[in-house]
Design a protein around this motif. Structure first.
Motif, PDB file in Angstrom:
ATOM      1  N   MET A   5       0.791  -0.969  -0.129  1.00 23.74           N
ATOM      2  CA  MET A   5      -0.110  -0.054  -0.076  1.00 23.74           C
ATOM      3  C   MET A   5       0.939   1.322  -0.027  1.00 23.74           C
ATOM      4  N   SER A   6       0.500   2.118  -0.871  1.00 19.88           N
ATOM      5  CA  SER A   6       1.346   3.378  -0.737  1.00 19.88           C
ATOM      6  C   SER A   6       0.875   4.165   0.192  1.00 19.88           C
ATOM      7  N   ALA A   7       1.547   5.100   0.739  1.00 19.73           N
ATOM      8  CA  ALA A   7       1.039   6.288   1.688  1.00 19.73           C
ATOM      9  C   ALA A   7       0.370   7.218   1.068  1.00 19.73           C
ATOM     10  N   PRO A   8      -0.651   7.956   1.830  1.00 20.57           N
ATOM     11  CA  PRO A   8      -1.463   8.807   1.214  1.00 20.57           C
ATOM     12  C   PRO A   8      -0.800  10.202   1.336  1.00 20.57           C
TER      13      PRO A   8
END
Length: 68
Positions: free
Chosen positions: A1-4
Motif C-alpha cells: 500500500m502506498s502512503a496517502p
C-alpha cells in the motif's frame, strides 16, 4: 500500500468532526447514489455533502468526494 499524499490527507482531514445528518438519494448513470448530508456548510456556502465515488474522476478505487 502506498502512503496517502499530502493532498489526500488535507482532503480527508476536512471531514474530521463533521456529523452525517441525513442521506439524500440521487441518481448517477441509472444507479442509486447516496449523498451524505453533513452538518455545516461547504466552502461556497452551500449545505455540506460528501459522496462516495469510484475515484476523483469516477473510475478507480474509492474516493470520498466533498467540497468542504
Amino acid at each position: 500500500m502506498s502512503a496517502p499524499t499530502q493532498v489526500e490527507r488535507q482532503h480527508y482531514a476536512k471531514l474530521i468532526g463533521r456529523q452525517i445528518t441525513a442521506i439524500i438519494w440521487e441518481e448517477l448513470e441509472g444507479q442509486a447514489l447516496p449523498v451524505l448530508l453533513l452538518d455545516g456548510w461547504d466552502r461556497d456556502g452551500n449545505a455540506a455533502t460528501a459522496t462516495v465515488l469510484a475515484d476523483a474522476e469516477g473510475n478507480g478505487p474509492g474516493h470520498l468526494d466533498h467540497s468542504l
